[in-house]
Design a protein around this motif. Structure first.
Motif, PDB file in Angstrom:
ATOM      1  N   ASN A 133       0.818  -1.211   0.000  1.00  0.00           N
ATOM      2  CA  ASN A 133       0.000   0.000   0.000  1.00  0.00           C
ATOM      3  C   ASN A 133       0.853   1.263   0.000  1.00  0.00           C
ATOM      4  OD1 ASN A 133      -2.455  -1.356  -0.016  1.00  0.00           O
ATOM      5  ND2 ASN A 133      -2.581  -1.470   2.201  1.00  0.00           N
ATOM      6  N   GLN A 134       1.981   1.230   0.713  1.00  0.00           N
ATOM      7  CA  GLN A 134       2.862   2.393   0.736  1.00  0.00           C
ATOM      8  C   GLN A 134       3.469   2.656  -0.646  1.00  0.00           C
ATOM      9  OE1 GLN A 134       3.476   4.612   2.967  1.00  0.00           O
ATOM     10  NE2 GLN A 134       2.748   3.776   4.896  1.00  0.00           N
ATOM     11  N   LEU A 135       3.819   1.581  -1.345  1.00  0.00           N
ATOM     12  CA  LEU A 135       4.470   1.733  -2.643  1.00  0.00           C
ATOM     13  C   LEU A 135       3.491   2.144  -3.738  1.00  0.00           C
ATOM     14  CD1 LEU A 135       6.852  -1.382  -2.620  1.00  0.00           C
ATOM     15  CD2 LEU A 135       7.535   1.020  -2.459  1.00  0.00           C
ATOM     16  N   THR A 136       2.258   1.680  -3.631  1.00  0.00           N
ATOM     17  CA  THR A 136       1.309   1.870  -4.742  1.00  0.00           C
ATOM     18  C   THR A 136       0.176   2.831  -4.436  1.00  0.00           C
ATOM     19  OG1 THR A 136      -0.032  -0.031  -4.036  1.00  0.00           O
ATOM     20  CG2 THR A 136       1.781  -0.465  -5.552  1.00  0.00           C
ATOM     21  N   GLY A 137      -0.156   3.041  -3.142  1.00  0.00           N
ATOM     22  CA  GLY A 137      -1.275   3.917  -2.806  1.00  0.00           C
ATOM     23  C   GLY A 137      -2.576   3.413  -3.395  1.00  0.00           C
ATOM     24  N   LEU A 138      -3.298   4.311  -4.061  1.00  0.00           N
ATOM     25  CA  LEU A 138      -4.575   3.938  -4.678  1.00  0.00           C
ATOM     26  C   LEU A 138      -4.402   3.394  -6.085  1.00  0.00           C
ATOM     27  CD1 LEU A 138      -6.814   6.935  -3.556  1.00  0.00           C
ATOM     28  CD2 LEU A 138      -6.963   4.579  -2.756  1.00  0.00           C
ATOM     29  N   ASN A 139      -3.172   3.342  -6.552  1.00  0.00           N
ATOM     30  CA  ASN A 139      -2.904   2.894  -7.925  1.00  0.00           C
ATOM     31  C   ASN A 139      -2.806   1.378  -7.966  1.00  0.00           C
ATOM     32  OD1 ASN A 139      -2.402   3.053 -10.641  1.00  0.00           O
ATOM     33  ND2 ASN A 139      -0.289   3.750 -10.424  1.00  0.00           N
ATOM     34  N   GLN A 140      -3.922   0.700  -7.650  1.00  0.00           N
ATOM     35  CA  GLN A 140      -3.948  -0.756  -7.544  1.00  0.00           C
ATOM     36  C   GLN A 140      -5.083  -1.321  -8.382  1.00  0.00           C
ATOM     37  OE1 GLN A 140      -4.425  -1.809  -3.435  1.00  0.00           O
ATOM     38  NE2 GLN A 140      -2.726  -0.542  -2.732  1.00  0.00           N
ATOM     39  N   LYS A 141      -4.945  -2.587  -8.729  1.00  0.00           N
ATOM     40  CA  LYS A 141      -6.044  -3.304  -9.356  1.00  0.00           C
ATOM     41  C   LYS A 141      -5.964  -4.763  -8.941  1.00  0.00           C
ATOM     42  CE  LYS A 141      -3.686  -4.311 -13.753  1.00  0.00           C
ATOM     43  NZ  LYS A 141      -3.751  -4.170 -15.221  1.00  0.00           N
ATOM     44  N   VAL A 142      -7.099  -5.462  -9.024  1.00  0.00           N
ATOM     45  CA  VAL A 142      -7.188  -6.867  -8.626  1.00  0.00           C
ATOM     46  C   VAL A 142      -7.526  -7.699  -9.842  1.00  0.00           C
ATOM     47  CG1 VAL A 142      -8.349  -8.531  -7.135  1.00  0.00           C
ATOM     48  CG2 VAL A 142      -7.902  -6.232  -6.307  1.00  0.00           C
ATOM     49  N   GLY A 143      -6.848  -8.828  -9.987  1.00  0.00           N
ATOM     50  CA  GLY A 143      -7.130  -9.730 -11.103  1.00  0.00           C
ATOM     51  C   GLY A 143      -6.797 -11.148 -10.711  1.00  0.00           C
ATOM     52  N   ASN A 144      -6.511 -11.964 -11.689  1.00  0.00           N
ATOM     53  CA  ASN A 144      -6.144 -13.354 -11.440  1.00  0.00           C
ATOM     54  C   ASN A 144      -4.784 -13.635 -12.052  1.00  0.00           C
ATOM     55  OD1 ASN A 144      -9.499 -13.901 -12.113  1.00  0.00           O
ATOM     56  ND2 ASN A 144      -8.621 -14.320 -10.122  1.00  0.00           N
ATOM     57  N   PHE A 145      -4.021 -14.495 -11.396  1.00  0.00           N
ATOM     58  CA  PHE A 145      -2.762 -14.927 -11.976  1.00  0.00           C
ATOM     59  C   PHE A 145      -3.038 -15.745 -13.227  1.00  0.00           C
ATOM     60  CE2 PHE A 145      -1.321 -14.135  -7.622  1.00  0.00           C
ATOM     61  CZ  PHE A 145      -0.181 -13.412  -7.885  1.00  0.00           C
ATOM     62  N   PRO A 146      -2.163 -15.661 -14.224  1.00  0.00           N
ATOM     63  CA  PRO A 146      -2.400 -16.377 -15.493  1.00  0.00           C
ATOM     64  C   PRO A 146      -2.628 -17.866 -15.267  1.00  0.00           C
ATOM     65  CG  PRO A 146      -0.536 -14.882 -15.694  1.00  0.00           C
ATOM     66  CD  PRO A 146      -0.908 -14.904 -14.239  1.00  0.00           C
ATOM     67  N   GLY A 147      -3.735 -18.372 -15.773  1.00  0.00           N
ATOM     68  CA  GLY A 147      -4.003 -19.804 -15.739  1.00  0.00           C
ATOM     69  C   GLY A 147      -4.647 -20.299 -14.464  1.00  0.00           C
ATOM     70  N   VAL A 148      -4.775 -19.439 -13.440  1.00  0.00           N
ATOM     71  CA  VAL A 148      -5.372 -19.873 -12.179  1.00  0.00           C
ATOM     72  C   VAL A 148      -6.376 -18.820 -11.729  1.00  0.00           C
ATOM     73  CG1 VAL A 148      -3.382 -21.231 -11.451  1.00  0.00           C
ATOM     74  CG2 VAL A 148      -3.485 -18.818 -10.865  1.00  0.00           C
ATOM     75  N   THR A 149      -7.103 -19.145 -10.663  1.00  0.00           N
ATOM     76  CA  THR A 149      -8.135 -18.222 -10.190  1.00  0.00           C
ATOM     77  C   THR A 149      -7.753 -17.561  -8.872  1.00  0.00           C
ATOM     78  OG1 THR A 149      -9.257 -20.079  -9.124  1.00  0.00           O
ATOM     79  CG2 THR A 149      -9.986 -19.464 -11.324  1.00  0.00           C
ATOM     80  N   VAL A 150      -6.498 -17.687  -8.451  1.00  0.00           N
ATOM     81  CA  VAL A 150      -6.077 -17.057  -7.220  1.00  0.00           C
ATOM     82  C   VAL A 150      -6.058 -15.541  -7.408  1.00  0.00           C
ATOM     83  CG1 VAL A 150      -4.175 -16.811  -5.581  1.00  0.00           C
ATOM     84  CG2 VAL A 150      -4.748 -19.054  -6.497  1.00  0.00           C
ATOM     85  N   ASP A 151      -6.610 -14.840  -6.434  1.00  0.00           N
ATOM     86  CA  ASP A 151      -6.681 -13.394  -6.509  1.00  0.00           C
ATOM     87  C   ASP A 151      -5.286 -12.794  -6.416  1.00  0.00           C
ATOM     88  OD1 ASP A 151      -8.093 -11.050  -6.699  1.00  0.00           O
ATOM     89  OD2 ASP A 151      -8.285 -10.819  -4.527  1.00  0.00           O
ATOM     90  N   LYS A 152      -4.995 -11.828  -7.265  1.00  0.00           N
ATOM     91  CA  LYS A 152      -3.702 -11.150  -7.184  1.00  0.00           C
ATOM     92  C   LYS A 152      -3.938  -9.651  -7.191  1.00  0.00           C
ATOM     93  CE  LYS A 152      -2.514 -10.610 -12.072  1.00  0.00           C
ATOM     94  NZ  LYS A 152      -1.513 -10.838 -13.114  1.00  0.00           N
ATOM     95  N   LYS A 153      -3.028  -8.957  -6.520  1.00  0.00           N
ATOM     96  CA  LYS A 153      -3.082  -7.508  -6.511  1.00  0.00           C
ATOM     97  C   LYS A 153      -1.855  -6.979  -7.240  1.00  0.00           C
ATOM     98  CE  LYS A 153      -4.487  -5.287  -2.868  1.00  0.00           C
ATOM     99  NZ  LYS A 153      -4.562  -4.793  -1.473  1.00  0.00           N
ATOM    100  N   ILE A 154      -2.091  -6.062  -8.159  1.00  0.00           N
ATOM    101  CA  ILE A 154      -1.014  -5.415  -8.887  1.00  0.00           C
ATOM    102  C   ILE A 154      -1.121  -3.920  -8.635  1.00  0.00           C
ATOM    103  CG2 ILE A 154      -0.110  -4.845 -11.177  1.00  0.00           C
ATOM    104  CD1 ILE A 154      -0.865  -7.551 -12.132  1.00  0.00           C
TER     105      ILE A 154
END
Length: 717
Positions: free
Chosen positions: A39-60
């Motif tokens: 959160n310190q590095l990205t602030g509000l500049n975040q999005k949530v998706g899935n890792f390629p090929g799987v359904t595990v939630d990832k934050k970028i």
């Protein structure tokens, strides 16, 4: 933590490969402060998706390191080592074991708890032996200082061969120094932390040569985990299986031996780096607090009180901003209708804006709910809740880790179902996935609150007990009871011999970092508005078209009928127009659809208009309020504006208020139990790799909703 010397400068060559964007992975043990650093590095500049090929939630997230260099930061799941024990941890090896992948990171930042460095360094030494450029973010230096732990950062940096940045990520201390290091071209550490047994070297050299790997240690991980590496072709898996079988490769034994050898090396390293200058004589504050908050009696009472306060706040605190939003939407519609006219204007006001108003009005309540959830997680209390509930969960065929998806389900069932991947036991995981949608998610809040406001008086008892808040809390408790009793039923159906275990590390209690709480509120509210908004807009436009047009000359017939009634009853011009609109709505495509399903839902107390809302809600539950707002905007009998007034003004065939307590509570119970979320069904399909589970959920929950809504309507009637 007292730092003896400043870390010596790391020799660097040049900025990161002169690229305009760098890919950086963030990895660490659970509770090592990884989320705070992200959160310190990205602030509000975040999005949530899935890792390629799987359904595990990832934050970028994205961080602008220099005017010419932006970093894409991937927040990997928390793990203790590179030998995964759960499904979500396996995405880490997929990402780090395939250097040819376009998702392979340029740099890995390893977060480590400075107060528990020995445990945290196990993961770091494994990553270092993979020869991945890395930085050690030495986090929680404030906690280490309080415990009398003194770390020579300069010596630690020399021993590890990588930059070591002392940090307090929750307060942002050290973030600037870390960003400077992130802009530099770092080489893999020359230090080796594990010596591969000589007997394995020939086998690993063969694997290394076949796959073109850079190190024998990476080849060792291929040998251990090739069955979990999704990027390996099937023929490579067959080849590895043959090689390992011929060499008598014993994976579990070798992993255990490696872990022991690494801890021996870590102990030797820390002897010269870490000193404890004072012993902790008194029991830690966290442990003393745990004696109360996790008490077998008081712990549950305290949790119940916290839930009670949350639901009281959802009604009491949100009422004023909700009224302002509701009034603002009504005034906007009036302004547009007074100055413009035509079919497009009608579609905009009666369709799009009316539908969006049904979402925006509930943003304050959604924000309050997520604020409380974020605070409970930030303070460390949520982990204690899962520990307490483990004893209850096991009696109903669930795992202690099942509590995490169930609690997450209060926010949204989609990530909650995906979080069940942390449950190793197949039976416990399937039961958890099946029953999690019964927990009342945030999408149900619009339905609950608008119906409660219609039939439950805003009364206070003892000066602070809000009756509407008590009813809302009761609905959530019913959802929880439905989930655990459904789990008990499923426990008797599924047969599995696996034994499940619950191991969880308690984080130290901390004051919530309000910046992180704010980011969570903004992110979740934005997701709710935009994700729900897209569906709402589409459904509202379709509904407006269906409700504004009809087949053949149905509309003209309806118009003539209304004119005859108006003449017979001597209605005014405005009343005549309202009567025409009402008859034409009933003769429209939407009216025909509603009338077709009305006999099925009539026993529940619903009419054809509610039937349309039920159908559209199978896309997403929150569509209900937008749908009825759109439907009641067309052909409304009175000059009403706000959503609440529209529903209050609706009359039945006898001219009495349509939304009686019987109908309202029947609707609430229906929405509590029904599976009305296409996204959840899709996720369950992907998680279980079968249509059997989502179809069973749909049939079970829909049937349960119908029966319970029927019983509720009969009781209150």
């Amino acid at each position: 933590m007292t730092v003896v010397t400043q870390p010596e400068k790391v020799k660097v060559e040049q900025p990161l490969v002169r690229k305009t964007e760098a890919r950086i992975a963030l990895i660490g043990n659970p509770n090592s402060g990884k989320t705070s650093l992200f959160n310190q590095l990205t602030g509000l500049n975040q999005k949530v998706g899935n890792f390629p090929g799987v359904t595990v939630d990832k934050k970028i997230g994205y961080s602008q390191l220099t005017p010419a260099l932006r970093a894409e930061i991937i927040d990997l799941p928390g793990t203790y080592s590179l030998y995964p024990k759960s499904l979500d941890e396996r995405v880490i090896i997929d990402l780090l074991y395939d250097p040819a992948s376009k998702h392979y990171p340029d740099l890995v930042i390893v977060t480590a708890d400075a107060s528990n460095l020995k445990r945290n360094l196990l993961l770091f030494t494994q990553l270092a032996d993979l020869r991945i450029p890395a930085v050690l973010a030495l986090n929680m230096v404030d906690v280490a200082e309080q415990e009398g732990v003194k770390i020579d950062v300069d010596a630690l940096q020399r021993e590890l061969g990588v930059p070591v940045i002392p940090m307090n990520a929750r307060k942002g201390v050290g973030v600037a120094a870390l960003k400077i290091v992130m802009t530099q071209q770092l080489e893999p550490t020359p230090v080796s932390f594990y010596e591969i047994p000589e007997g394995l070297v020939p086998l690993l050299q063969n694997i290394k040569a076949r796959f073109g790997l850079s190190t024998e240690y990476l080849a060792l991980h291929y040998a251990h985990q090739y069955k979990n590496l999704r990027f390996l072709p099937e023929e490579d898996g067959v080849w590895l299986d043959e090689q390992l079988d011929s060499e008598g490769f014993k994976s579990n034994t070798l992993q255990a031996n490696e872990t022991i050898a690494r801890y021996v090396r870590i102990n030797e390293l820390l002897l010269d780096v870490v000193r404890v200058e004072k012993a902790v004589k008194d029991e830690k504050f966290s442990n003393r607090l745990d004696q109360v908050l996790t008490h077998k009696v008081f712990g549950y009472l305290i949790f119940f009180v916290i839930l009670f306060l949350i639901f009281q706040a959802i009604f009491a605190w949100a009422s004023y901003p909700m009224d302002l939003i509701d009034l603002g939407i009504a005034n906007l519609n009036s302004l547009i209708q007074e100055n413009f006219e035509g079919p497009l204007v009608d579609m905009l006001t009666e369709g799009v804006i009316a539908g969006l108003g049904g979402v925006l009005i509930f943003v304050p309540q959604i924000a309050i709910l997520f604020a409380f959830i974020a605070i409970l997680e930030e303070t460390g209390y949520m982990a204690r809740v899962t520990f307490m509930m483990d004893k209850i969960m096991r009696k109903f065929g669930l795992n202690g880790k099942s509590v995490v998806p169930l609690i997450s389900g209060v926010a949204c069932a989609v990530p909650a179902v995906m979080s069940a991947r942390t449950i190793e036991n197949w039976k416990d995981r399937m039961i958890t996935i099946f029953v999690t949608p019964l927990m009342s998610c945030s999408a149900r809040i619009p339905v609950y609150t608008v119906l409660i406001a219609l039939v439950v008086p805003e009364k206070y008892y003892l000066g602070f007990l809000n009756l509407q808040g008590l009813v809302l809390m009761g609905l959530y408790l019913i959802g929880f009871l439905a989930a655990i009793f459904s789990a008990l039923l499923l426990k008797t159906i599924l047969k599995a011999r696996e034994r499940s275990y619950f191991i969880m590390e308690f984080p130290v209690y901390k004051m919530p970092r309000w910046k992180n709480v704010g980011i969570t509120i903004m992110e979740k509210s934005k997701t709710f508005v935009f994700e729900a908004g897209k569906v709402i807009v589409a459904v509202s436009i379709i509904l407006w078209v269906l409700a504004s047009y009809g087949p053949g000359d149905n509309f003209e017939v309806a118009r003539q009928k209304a004119l005859k009634e108006a003449a017979a009853e001597n209605l005014t011009e405005v009343q005549t127009e309202n009567r025409i609109d009402a008859h034409q709505l009933e003769s429209s495509y939407a009216g025909i659809i509603g009338r077709t399903i009305e006999p099925v839902i009539r026993p529940l107390g619903y009419d054809w208009k509610i039937g349309i809302a039920l159908l559209t809600s199978f896309a997403a539950r929150e569509v209900f309020v937008g749908t009825i707002s759109t439907i009641y905007s067309i052909g409304e009998e009175e000059n009403v504006s706000t959503i609440k007034n529209k529903l209050m003004s609706e009359k039945d065939e006898n001219g009495d208020p349509f939304f009686t307590p019987a109908r309202a509570f029947s609707l609430m119970i229906f929405y509590l139990f029904a599976m009305q979320c296409v996204s959840t069904l899709a996720i369950v399909r992907r998680e279980t790799k079968s249509w059997q589970w989502p179809l069973a959920q749909l049939l079970y929950m829909s049937g349960l909703a119908y029966v319970m809504a029927f019983i509720t309507y009969q009781i209150f009637s």
